[in-house]
Write a protein that holds these residues in place. Structure first.
Motif, mmCIF file in Angstrom:
data_model
loop_
_atom_site.group_PDB
_atom_site.id
_atom_site.type_symbol
_atom_site.label_atom_id
_atom_site.label_comp_id
_atom_site.label_asym_id
_atom_site.label_seq_id
_atom_site.Cartn_x
_atom_site.Cartn_y
_atom_site.Cartn_z
ATOM 1 N N ARG A 101 34.857 -19.055 83.119
ATOM 2 C CA ARG A 101 33.785 -19.939 82.548
ATOM 3 C C ARG A 101 33.365 -19.104 81.264
ATOM 4 N NH1 ARG A 101 28.274 -18.371 86.097
ATOM 5 N NH2 ARG A 101 28.443 -16.125 85.855
ATOM 6 N N LYS A 184 21.136 -19.523 80.810
ATOM 7 C CA LYS A 184 22.544 -19.517 80.168
ATOM 8 C C LYS A 184 22.883 -21.037 80.226
ATOM 9 C CE LYS A 184 24.586 -17.422 83.960
ATOM 10 N NZ LYS A 184 25.321 -16.596 84.570
ATOM 11 N N TYR A 188 32.682 -24.669 82.456
ATOM 12 C CA TYR A 188 33.504 -24.308 83.401
ATOM 13 C C TYR A 188 34.642 -25.293 83.197
ATOM 14 C CZ TYR A 188 29.735 -22.140 86.331
ATOM 15 O OH TYR A 188 28.888 -21.265 86.873
ATOM 16 N N VAL A 204 32.661 -18.923 89.224
ATOM 17 C CA VAL A 204 32.275 -17.741 89.367
ATOM 18 C C VAL A 204 32.107 -17.350 91.036
ATOM 19 C CG1 VAL A 204 29.790 -18.676 89.568
ATOM 20 C CG2 VAL A 204 30.035 -16.685 89.077
ATOM 21 N N HIS A 207 28.302 -14.619 95.226
ATOM 22 C CA HIS A 207 27.497 -13.409 94.917
ATOM 23 C C HIS A 207 25.854 -14.130 95.356
ATOM 24 C CE1 HIS A 207 27.078 -16.667 91.537
ATOM 25 N NE2 HIS A 207 25.835 -16.206 91.473
ATOM 26 N N ASP A 209 22.055 -13.813 93.490
ATOM 27 C CA ASP A 209 21.512 -13.487 92.226
ATOM 28 C C ASP A 209 20.616 -12.572 92.112
ATOM 29 O OD1 ASP A 209 22.761 -16.007 91.147
ATOM 30 O OD2 ASP A 209 21.142 -17.270 91.381
ATOM 31 N N VAL A 216 18.657 -24.321 88.666
ATOM 32 C CA VAL A 216 19.911 -24.619 87.911
ATOM 33 C C VAL A 216 19.966 -26.197 87.609
ATOM 34 C CG1 VAL A 216 22.548 -25.028 88.108
ATOM 35 C CG2 VAL A 216 21.134 -23.020 89.024
ATOM 36 N N LEU A 226 29.521 -26.388 92.683
ATOM 37 C CA LEU A 226 28.538 -25.339 93.333
ATOM 38 C C LEU A 226 28.510 -25.377 94.642
ATOM 39 C CD1 LEU A 226 26.402 -23.252 92.781
ATOM 40 C CD2 LEU A 226 24.735 -25.314 92.323
ATOM 41 N N HIS A 266 26.299 -17.675 96.816
ATOM 42 C CA HIS A 266 26.926 -19.068 96.580
ATOM 43 C C HIS A 266 28.032 -18.720 95.460
ATOM 44 C CE1 HIS A 266 23.544 -17.493 93.978
ATOM 45 N NE2 HIS A 266 24.197 -18.209 92.844
ATOM 46 N N VAL A 268 31.080 -20.868 92.490
ATOM 47 C CA VAL A 268 31.156 -22.304 91.839
ATOM 48 C C VAL A 268 32.792 -22.226 91.673
ATOM 49 C CG1 VAL A 268 31.222 -23.550 89.809
ATOM 50 C CG2 VAL A 268 29.248 -22.391 90.379
ATOM 51 N N ARG A 278 32.902 -28.630 83.462
ATOM 52 C CA ARG A 278 31.527 -28.874 84.244
ATOM 53 C C ARG A 278 30.540 -27.899 83.252
ATOM 54 N NH1 ARG A 278 28.703 -25.147 87.756
ATOM 55 N NH2 ARG A 278 27.037 -26.571 89.149
ATOM 56 N N SER A 280 26.728 -26.429 83.029
ATOM 57 C CA SER A 280 25.543 -25.948 84.110
ATOM 58 C C SER A 280 24.704 -25.244 83.250
ATOM 59 C CB SER A 280 26.117 -25.482 85.308
ATOM 60 O OG SER A 280 25.279 -24.444 85.885
ATOM 61 N N PRO A 282 21.656 -22.631 84.092
ATOM 62 C CA PRO A 282 20.758 -21.770 85.142
ATOM 63 C C PRO A 282 19.573 -21.014 84.324
ATOM 64 C CG PRO A 282 23.076 -21.022 85.194
ATOM 65 C CD PRO A 282 22.806 -22.084 84.034
ATOM 66 N N PHE A 284 16.563 -18.284 84.822
ATOM 67 C CA PHE A 284 16.344 -17.185 85.777
ATOM 68 C C PHE A 284 14.813 -16.806 85.558
ATOM 69 C CE2 PHE A 284 20.951 -17.194 84.636
ATOM 70 C CZ PHE A 284 21.432 -17.169 85.831
HETATM 71 O O1 LIG Z 1 26.993 -22.817 87.439
HETATM 72 C C1 LIG Z 1 26.147 -22.950 88.382
HETATM 73 O O2 LIG Z 1 25.707 -23.972 88.879
HETATM 74 C C2 LIG Z 1 25.574 -21.717 89.098
HETATM 75 C C3 LIG Z 1 25.940 -20.389 88.535
HETATM 76 C C4 LIG Z 1 25.413 -19.043 89.290
HETATM 77 O O3 LIG Z 1 25.546 -18.923 90.454
HETATM 78 C C5 LIG Z 1 24.902 -18.070 88.339
HETATM 79 O O4 LIG Z 1 25.322 -17.873 87.319
HETATM 80 O O5 LIG Z 1 24.457 -17.139 88.773
#
Ligand SMILES: O=C(O)CCC(=O)C(=O)O
Ligand SMILES: [Fe+2]
Length: 366
Positions: A101, A184, A188, A204, A207, A209, A216, A226, A266, A268, A278, A280, A282, A284
């Motif tokens: 990504r 972020k 992807y 990804v 992991h 978070d 997200v 996801l 989770h 991706v 894709r 996305s 997120p 935080f």
């Molecule tokens: O791209 C996503 O939908 C989630 C990405 C993710 O889990 C992360 O960057 O911690």
């Protein structure tokens, strides 16, 4: 038989602001935070970004990734001791493997911290903004999104506290004046292989978070990208539902609540061949890096029982996740684990700015 979750609960934020529906809202939220760790938040437009805001940020994200390489290189993360800026394809590692990504990390705009004090204080600092001559609306759009999401996430935090039986303000001490939030924009690219090529599919890796809560926005409608791992080790896809945000518990909230709220694993997967990139976004919510206490002394017996019931359902969970630093307030303030996870994920940045700590982290994770 001990069951684990098979889908992600939907939480309608509007129900929190009506005395008739609030008790049910809090019960649903409590269930989501304790027994799933993930939820889909709907009906939040009065408190956070609007449909127009999501369209704007999506457009800016697309334009950013379309920039020529040399423009993106100018804002590469390697130029930032604060781990902010652009990461090109294949330059990040999760669960011991390369992620496929590209992304730009942004945060609440803050001055660079002084050099004294613990190294994790360097997580805060100024953003690297793309040149205004090539992307004139980028900074404005991102700043406004961060403001609106900061507000939404702070309203939501009070409801999280209430849902686990604490007072609405019980978690306020974890957030300081001008608290840094991060975000972020992630792209992807679609797979070039078919899905049976296991090495090729990591967008990804698996992991948890590191932060407090993640929100997200899935800016494109891909299927089976996801995915959340339930406590039996099965992967549940979280496909986009327009008008919703996917919200998940991070390890900091988990530590603050002594494991009551669950930081769920989770990943991706790369979009399937031919399905396009894709996008996305997120967001935080992070805490004061100096936080060093959990709130658990106030957690009621009933809530604690739900946590214990959940823990009994966990068996084949997490077998494919590599080592991650976890906040442990008995040892270190919150920033310690977050900073070490950044070092682990962005090794080229760490090698330039924190070579001694990188060497230490590499031996700790070996
Ligand atoms: O791209 C996503 O939908 C989630 C990405 C993710 O889990 C992360 O960057 O911690
Ligand atoms: Fe994540």
């Amino acid at each position: 038989m001990n069951m684990s979750f098979g889908s992600i609960p939907v939480i309608d934020l509007g129900q929190a602001f009506d005395n008739e529906t609030k008790p049910k809202f809090l019960e649903n939220l409590r269930h989501a935070l304790i027994t799933v760790g993930f939820l889909r938040l709907t009906n939040f437009g009065n408190y956070g970004p609007t449909t127009q805001d999501f369209q704007n940020i999506t457009q800016q994200g697309i334009e950013f990734f379309e920039l020529p390489e040399e423009e993106k290189k100018k804002v590469e993360m390697i130029n930032s001791p604060h781990f902010l800026g652009y990461t090109k394809l294949g330059n990040e590692i999760t669960s011991g493997k390369i992620d496929w990504r590209e992304q730009i990390d942004l945060a609440t705009e803050l001055p660079a911290p002084t050099k004294d004090g613990p190294l994790y204080k360097q997580l805060e600092g100024p953003n690297l903004w793309p040149d205004e001559r090539v992307l004139p609306y980028f900074k404005l759009t991102m700043t406004s999104y961060i403001d609106k999401m900061s507000r939404l996430s702070s309203i939501f935090t009070k409801l999280v506290a209430e849902s686990i039986g604490l007072s609405p303000n019980a978690l306020d001490t974890y957030f300081k004046e001008n608290q840094q939030c991060k975000m972020k924009i992630v792209a992807y690219p679609a797979d070039t292989h078919y899905r049976n090529d296991v090495e090729a599919v990591q967008g990804v890796g698996p992991h948890k978070d590191s932060d407090f809560l993640t929100f997200v926005y899935q800016a494109s409608d891909h299927k089976d990208t996801l995915q959340v791992q339930n406590f039996k080790g099965e992967w549940i896809s979280v496909d986009n539902i327009p008008g919703s945000l996917v919200v998940n518990v991070g390890q900091t909230l988990e530590a603050i609540t002594c494991g009551v709220c669950k930081a769920t694993i989770h990943q991706v997967l790369r979009p399937r061949k031919g399905s396009g990139t894709r996008l996305s976004i997120p967001f935080f919510r992070t805490v004061d890096l100096e936080s060093k206490e959990s709130a658990v002394s106030n957690i009621s017996h009933d809530v604690w029982k739900l946590k214990e019931e959940r823990d009994k359902t966990i068996d084949r969970w997490g077998i494919d996740t590599g080592f991650q630093y976890r906040p442990d307030f008995s040892q270190h303030p919150a920033g310690y684990a977050v900073f070490r996870n950044r070092i682990k994920s962005h090794r080229d940045v760490a090698a330039k700015w924190y070579p001694e700590l990188l060497a230490k982290v590499l031996t700790e994770i070996a």
